[in-house]
Design an enzyme around this catalytic site. Structure first.
Site, mmCIF file in Angstrom:
data_model
loop_
_atom_site.group_PDB
_atom_site.id
_atom_site.type_symbol
_atom_site.label_atom_id
_atom_site.label_comp_id
_atom_site.label_asym_id
_atom_site.label_seq_id
_atom_site.Cartn_x
_atom_site.Cartn_y
_atom_site.Cartn_z
ATOM 1 N N GLU A 166 1.242 8.915 16.583
ATOM 2 C CA GLU A 166 1.374 8.234 17.346
ATOM 3 C C GLU A 166 0.169 7.028 18.079
ATOM 4 O O GLU A 166 0.587 7.418 19.824
ATOM 5 C CB GLU A 166 2.438 7.646 18.059
ATOM 6 C CG GLU A 166 3.531 8.336 16.884
ATOM 7 C CD GLU A 166 5.045 7.685 17.228
ATOM 8 O OE1 GLU A 166 4.995 8.010 18.831
ATOM 9 O OE2 GLU A 166 6.041 7.458 16.563
ATOM 10 N N GLU A 361 9.131 10.691 10.706
ATOM 11 C CA GLU A 361 10.233 10.800 12.033
ATOM 12 C C GLU A 361 11.037 9.856 11.445
ATOM 13 O O GLU A 361 10.149 8.666 11.480
ATOM 14 C CB GLU A 361 9.346 11.020 13.207
ATOM 15 C CG GLU A 361 8.401 11.749 13.522
ATOM 16 C CD GLU A 361 8.437 11.584 15.180
ATOM 17 O OE1 GLU A 361 8.518 10.662 16.017
ATOM 18 O OE2 GLU A 361 7.637 12.065 15.145
#
Ligand code: BG6
Length: 453
Positions: A166, A361
């Site tokens: 991220e 995720e």
């Protein structure tokens, strides 16, 4: 429920990151990372990284539970500060390497594919104090040295790699990069986007190295994948919704997969007061080091409306975020909107063709209590089922989805909200010093789902 399109080789997995589960924050030579430092600032209001889920001392029990659940993959990160405690040492810390050697071996012995994230929010704090961390080009070399060390040591057993988790989240929440939050917005953006470019270059060098040394392996980033919906049918809302996805998510994927920084990103950057001077060497580094798979972290949809039509303003001043009253939300404002996942998967295929995509995720958070020794997490079960249903449809649409790793396997320290925001299939008793583990109902549900497929 049995789904028709999920291949036998699908990586049914679960996920975590080092500082959120390991604890042992100063053990066996480890030193502080920026993730530790940020967490310790909140020690008086919530759990910190000192013990967290104590996986460092519970990994055998956890791997046993993973095996019992039937996991085919486990995505975890290596704690940078266990390997290079300060980040600038010449030689790695053998005790840190030995810990992951044992852990990786136990996964492999139990038939669980390790998916390794090299860097998940935890740059050594010393590098930030010494030269400003990612805002300094020296970070490219320090990251590459660390990544190369992992690839050389574990590359015989680890065939699935994630470079950086991220990146765009860290750029916008720049305290995660150790950037001084008392600076003006403009100063913060200057530094954060400089860090962004350095991370791209470091990642590209790493992807090239892995592909040259282990051509059979997969490597790419884990991108925070926002599926953004417009608040209305108006084109001004739709175009800003698209733009948020492009700027936040697809720019990251474009650079990693295509090796080129898209022009729309550079144009938008100027509105933040930032301009990149890209040398031929930098462009070549990006072009020569590309991903051969892409991981995405996907939780929910995001809804925006155009707040100001002035296109001279940077993106975040042009949009506002909206809540849809018809959707269910977690206590922390993340919605339940599974159809968005199929949209995201199809869009990925339209942009990047057959490049394998893996969900690194996906998950549902709750405050939870043990009642008569059990945790009845019905909403999480519903979340898993409805999202797998959409994945199944996306597979039927032709998207090359290779796996799904639920966030998270065991309860852990949430980045934003401490220990009360639980994501796990396995409950961890944070009040108990031995960090007792209890299987939740979702554990059994997931176990059956995997078995059926
Ligand atoms: C992702 C991160 O952004 O979201 C994880 O990669 C994080 O590290 C997860 O835990 C959920 O966010 P939070 O703030 O609820 O922990």
């Amino acid at each position: 429920m049995k789904f028709k399109n999920i291949p036998k080789c699908f990586l049914w997995g679960a996920s975590s990151s080092a500082f959120q589960v390991e604890g042992a924050y100063l053990e066996d030579g480890k030193k502080l990372s920026i993730a530790d430092v940020n967490s310790l600032k909140k020690s008086d209001i919530q759990m910190d990284t000192k013990i967290s889920s104590d996986m460092y001392h519970h990994y055998e029990e956890d791997v046993k539970l993973m095996k019992e659940c039937g996991l085919k993959s486990y995505r975890f990160s290596i704690n940078w500060t266990r390997i290079y405690p300060n980040g600038d040492e010449e030689k790695p810390n053998e005790k840190g390497l030995a810990f992951y050697d044992t852990f990786i071996n136990s996964l492999v012995e139990n038939g669980i594919t390790p998916i390794v994230t090299i860097y998940h929010f935890d740059q050594p704090y010393h590098l930030i104090e010494k030269y400003g961390g990612w805002t300094n080009e020296q970070s490219i070399e320090d990251y590459f040295k660390y990544a190369k060390c992992l690839i050389d040591r574990f590359g015989d057993r680890v065939k699935h790699w994630i470079t950086i988790n991220e990146q765009s989240v860290m750029v916008f929440a720049s305290h995660m990069l150790g950037i001084d939050q008392t600076l003006s917005d403009e100063e913060k953006y200057q530094l954060a986007f400089k860090a962004n470019l350095n991370m791209w270059l470091a990642q590209a060098k790493t992807m090239r190295y892995l592909k040259e040394t282990h051509p059979e392996s997969l490597i790419g980033p884990a991108v925070s994948y926002l599926t953004t919906l417009p608040d209305s049918r108006k084109s001004k809302d739709l175009s800003e919704a698209r733009f948020l996805e492009d700027f936040h998510s697809y720019a990251q994927m474009d650079v990693a997969i295509k090796g080129v920084i898209p022009q729309f990103f550079l144009t938008e950057l100027k509105k933040f007061g930032v301009e990149y001077t890209l040398t031929t060497e930098m462009k070549e580094t990006l072009k020569n080091g590309t991903a051969n798979w892409c991981c995405v972290n996907w939780y929910c949809t995001t809804i925006v409306k155009c707040a100001d039509e002035n296109q001279e303003l940077p993106l975040f001043k042009r949009i506002s975020f909206v809540k849809d009253k018809e959707l269910k939300y977690t206590d922390w404002g993340w919605n339940f909107d599974p159809k968005g996942l199929r949209l995201a998967m199809r869009e990925f295929m339209f942009r990047y063709g057959n490049v394998p995509v893996c969900i690194s995720e996906i998950g549902w958070s709750e405050k939870e209590e043990v009642v008569d020794g059990k945790i009845h997490d019905v909403d999480r079960i519903d979340y898993i089922e409805k999202h797998v249903e959409q994945l199944d449809l996306a597979l039927a649409d032709g998207v090359n989805i290779v796996g799904m790793n639920l966030w998270s396997f065991q309860d852990l320290l949430s980045v934003g909200d401490g220990e009360n925001k639980r994501y796990g299939l396995v409950y961890v008793d944070f009040q108990d010093n031995s960090r007792r583990r209890i299987k939740k109902d979702s554990f059994t549900y997931y176990q059956e789902l995997i078995k059926k497929h």
